[in-house]
Design an enzyme around this catalytic site. Structure first.
Site, mmCIF file in Angstrom:
data_model
loop_
_atom_site.group_PDB
_atom_site.id
_atom_site.type_symbol
_atom_site.label_atom_id
_atom_site.label_comp_id
_atom_site.label_asym_id
_atom_site.label_seq_id
_atom_site.Cartn_x
_atom_site.Cartn_y
_atom_site.Cartn_z
ATOM 1 N N ARG A 22 0.824 -1.223 0.000
ATOM 2 C CA ARG A 22 0.000 0.000 0.000
ATOM 3 C C ARG A 22 0.853 1.266 0.000
ATOM 4 N NH1 ARG A 22 -2.207 3.692 3.031
ATOM 5 N NH2 ARG A 22 -1.201 3.018 4.944
ATOM 6 N N CYS A 160 -7.500 1.132 12.143
ATOM 7 C CA CYS A 160 -6.328 0.485 12.746
ATOM 8 C C CYS A 160 -6.669 -0.008 14.151
ATOM 9 C CB CYS A 160 -5.152 1.453 12.722
ATOM 10 S SG CYS A 160 -4.578 1.663 11.030
ATOM 11 N N ARG A 180 -4.985 -3.540 14.740
ATOM 12 C CA ARG A 180 -4.458 -4.537 13.786
ATOM 13 C C ARG A 180 -3.099 -4.132 13.220
ATOM 14 N NH1 ARG A 180 -4.456 -2.537 8.755
ATOM 15 N NH2 ARG A 180 -5.762 -0.700 8.530
ATOM 16 N N ASP A 183 1.783 2.078 13.360
ATOM 17 C CA ASP A 183 2.944 2.885 12.994
ATOM 18 C C ASP A 183 3.507 3.402 14.328
ATOM 19 O OD1 ASP A 183 4.522 5.101 12.349
ATOM 20 O OD2 ASP A 183 3.166 5.847 10.793
ATOM 21 N N SER A 282 3.752 8.054 6.004
ATOM 22 C CA SER A 282 3.479 7.302 4.777
ATOM 23 C C SER A 282 1.988 7.296 4.491
ATOM 24 C CB SER A 282 3.947 5.851 4.931
ATOM 25 O OG SER A 282 5.327 5.840 5.146
HETATM 26 N N1 LIG Z 1 1.256 5.881 8.070
HETATM 27 C C1 LIG Z 1 0.277 6.234 8.911
HETATM 28 N N2 LIG Z 1 0.543 6.313 10.224
HETATM 29 C C2 LIG Z 1 -0.428 6.693 11.103
HETATM 30 O O1 LIG Z 1 -0.131 6.746 12.310
HETATM 31 C C3 LIG Z 1 -1.741 6.964 10.608
HETATM 32 C C4 LIG Z 1 -1.976 6.875 9.226
HETATM 33 N N3 LIG Z 1 -0.952 6.512 8.398
HETATM 34 N N4 LIG Z 1 -3.183 7.172 8.686
HETATM 35 C C5 LIG Z 1 -4.339 7.377 9.534
HETATM 36 C C6 LIG Z 1 -3.998 7.969 10.827
HETATM 37 C C7 LIG Z 1 -3.589 9.419 10.826
HETATM 38 N N5 LIG Z 1 -2.665 9.446 11.961
HETATM 39 C C8 LIG Z 1 -1.645 10.382 12.082
HETATM 40 C C9 LIG Z 1 -1.366 11.249 11.048
HETATM 41 C C10 LIG Z 1 -0.352 12.172 11.161
HETATM 42 C C11 LIG Z 1 0.384 12.223 12.328
HETATM 43 C C12 LIG Z 1 1.457 13.251 12.429
HETATM 44 O O2 LIG Z 1 1.868 13.847 11.447
HETATM 45 N N6 LIG Z 1 1.951 13.521 13.622
HETATM 46 C C13 LIG Z 1 3.003 14.473 13.860
HETATM 47 C C14 LIG Z 1 2.473 15.890 14.004
HETATM 48 C C15 LIG Z 1 1.131 15.981 14.654
HETATM 49 C C16 LIG Z 1 0.547 17.387 14.738
HETATM 50 O O3 LIG Z 1 1.245 18.385 14.518
HETATM 51 O O4 LIG Z 1 -0.657 17.472 15.068
HETATM 52 C C17 LIG Z 1 3.754 14.063 15.119
HETATM 53 O O5 LIG Z 1 4.910 14.468 15.242
HETATM 54 O O6 LIG Z 1 3.181 13.347 15.946
HETATM 55 C C18 LIG Z 1 0.104 11.349 13.373
HETATM 56 C C19 LIG Z 1 -0.900 10.445 13.250
HETATM 57 C C20 LIG Z 1 -2.572 8.166 12.574
HETATM 58 N N7 LIG Z 1 -2.821 7.337 11.441
HETATM 59 O O1 LIG Z 2 -4.707 5.101 14.599
HETATM 60 C C1 LIG Z 2 -3.889 4.711 13.740
HETATM 61 C C2 LIG Z 2 -4.166 4.746 12.384
HETATM 62 C C3 LIG Z 2 -3.227 4.292 11.512
HETATM 63 N N1 LIG Z 2 -2.039 3.827 11.943
HETATM 64 C C4 LIG Z 2 -1.035 3.372 10.954
HETATM 65 C C5 LIG Z 2 -0.681 1.919 10.893
HETATM 66 C C6 LIG Z 2 -0.177 1.771 9.462
HETATM 67 O O2 LIG Z 2 1.181 2.227 9.389
HETATM 68 C C7 LIG Z 2 -1.048 2.737 8.697
HETATM 69 C C8 LIG Z 2 -2.257 2.068 8.080
HETATM 70 O O3 LIG Z 2 -1.836 1.265 7.023
HETATM 71 P P1 LIG Z 2 -2.507 -0.150 6.688
HETATM 72 O O4 LIG Z 2 -1.866 -0.514 5.383
HETATM 73 O O5 LIG Z 2 -3.979 0.087 6.537
HETATM 74 O O6 LIG Z 2 -2.175 -1.093 7.794
HETATM 75 O O7 LIG Z 2 -1.505 3.677 9.655
HETATM 76 C C9 LIG Z 2 -1.749 3.806 13.281
HETATM 77 O O8 LIG Z 2 -0.643 3.408 13.717
HETATM 78 N N2 LIG Z 2 -2.685 4.236 14.148
#
Ligand SMILES: Nc1nc(=O)c2c([nH]1)NC[C@@H]1CN(c3ccc(C(=O)N[C@@H](CCC(=O)O)C(=O)O)cc3)CN21
Ligand SMILES: O=c1ccn([C@H]2C[C@H](O)[C@@H](COP(=O)(O)O)O2)c(=O)[nH]1
Length: 283
Positions: A22, A160, A180, A183, A282
């Site tokens: 993905r 997730c 499940r 990250d 990612s």
């Molecule tokens: N690859 C990936 N990892 C994730 O943890 C994740 C996804 N995708 N997609 C769905 C949601 C979205 N989530 C996210 C998305 C962005 C941040 C992030 O950029 N965090 C930064 C800055 C946060 C801010 O400024 O509010 C950090 O340093 O924690 C964290 C969780 C958790 N989930």
């Molecule tokens: O609450 C969350 C939402 C998303 N993630 C992370 C876990 C994975 O790195 C991606 C989702 O990718 P999939 O291919 O669907 O597993 O987002 C997370 O840690 N916590």
């Protein structure tokens, strides 16, 4: 915090490289981790070895509880974390079910609070759980699930943390949450806060005492482009004292959470942290 650092270290020491189709990246991966947060003791699991944007995490979970399906609603609440998945993933952009800019589709609360029944209509799982717990009833199936295998193709991402199971022993409330895919550098930093929050807020609005929250993670990974920062920067730092999490005591019902609550109703006291680390994300 120690549990978190132990998991990060374990992934680095024992993880196996797995290609992920993905995202097109490789992830250093372990299977199964069990974290516990003692909410009754106020052990707020906030990462201190880098600055954590905990308000973003709270905004995300309030959005799930409200059943939001749109990144703009999440932004209005105070987090941009869904912008990329809603608007930058080509597979989702090409999906005929996507309803335009910022649409996330049928994920998280959008499905969980309006879960389709095979015999017609839908179920609001959260309202049922709140009603039961408030009456002191645990029917051994107080499960809030976001996982609908028949609807996964209608969402920008599969949930997730996909299941939250509440239990009562006397007037103490417990929570078992299952994830499940995790990250660990970015997502888990938020997910730990969310599991703690979910037990604390559910106890408050159902008039129960919070007990412990058990957080099970199945696939725990570090993306290849995050590894160096985790191994050579974050893991070299000493954790600092855990802060305390405060919730406005005026929040008394699910309706309150759905209507007037904002991020100003939550506070963290005594948060000391190391320098921010900007981990790659990612999509
Ligand atoms: N690859 C990936 N990892 C994730 O943890 C994740 C996804 N995708 N997609 C769905 C949601 C979205 N989530 C996210 C998305 C962005 C941040 C992030 O950029 N965090 C930064 C800055 C946060 C801010 O400024 O509010 C950090 O340093 O924690 C964290 C969780 C958790 N989930
Ligand atoms: O609450 C969350 C939402 C998303 N993630 C992370 C876990 C994975 O790195 C991606 C989702 O990718 P999939 O291919 O669907 O597993 O987002 C997370 O840690 N916590």
């Amino acid at each position: 915090m120690k549990q978190y650092l132990d998991l990060c270290r374990r992934i680095i020491d024992e993880g196996e490289w797995v290609a992920n189709e993905r995202t097109g990246k490789r992830c250093l991966t372990v299977i199964n981790a069990d974290l516990t947060y003692d909410v009754s003791a106020g052990e707020f699991p906030l990462v201190t070895t880098r600055k954590s944007y905990w308000k973003s995490a709270i905004a995300e979970i309030i959005g799930y509880l409200r059943g939001y399906d749109n990144a703009a609603d999440f932004r209005a609440l105070g987090t941009k974390t869904w912008d990329a998945n809603a608007n930058e993933n080509q597979v989702w952009l090409n999906n005929p079910y996507r309803k335009g800019e910022d649409d996330m589709g049928l994920c998280y609360g959008a499905i969980g609070r309006n879960f389709p029944k095979p015999d017609g209509g839908s179920v609001d799982q959260l309202q049922q759980i709140v009603d039961d717990l408030t009456r002191g009833v645990d029917n051994r199936g107080e499960i809030f699930t976001f996982y609908h295998p028949g609807a996964l193709h209608m969402a920008c991402l599969r949930p997730c943390m996909y299941s939250h199971h509440f239990s009562l022993l006397g007037d103490t409330l417990y929570l078992n949450s299952t994830q499940r895919s995790c990250d660990v550098p970015l997502g888990l930093n938020f997910n730990m806060v969310q599991v703690y929050f979910l037990l604390a807020i559910m106890a408050q609005i159902t008039g129960k005492k919070p007990g412990k929250a058990y957080h099970k993670i199945v696939n725990a990974h570090i993306y290849e482009d995050q590894l160096e920062l985790m191994r050579d920067v974050q893991l070299k730092r000493e954790p600092l004292a855990a802060p305390r999490f405060k919730i406005n005591p005026d929040i008394k019902t699910l309706k309150d959470l759905e209507t007037w609550v904002t991020l100003d109703d939550f506070d963290v006291e005594g948060y000391e942290f190391h320098e921010p680390i900007a981990y790659p994300f990612s999509v």
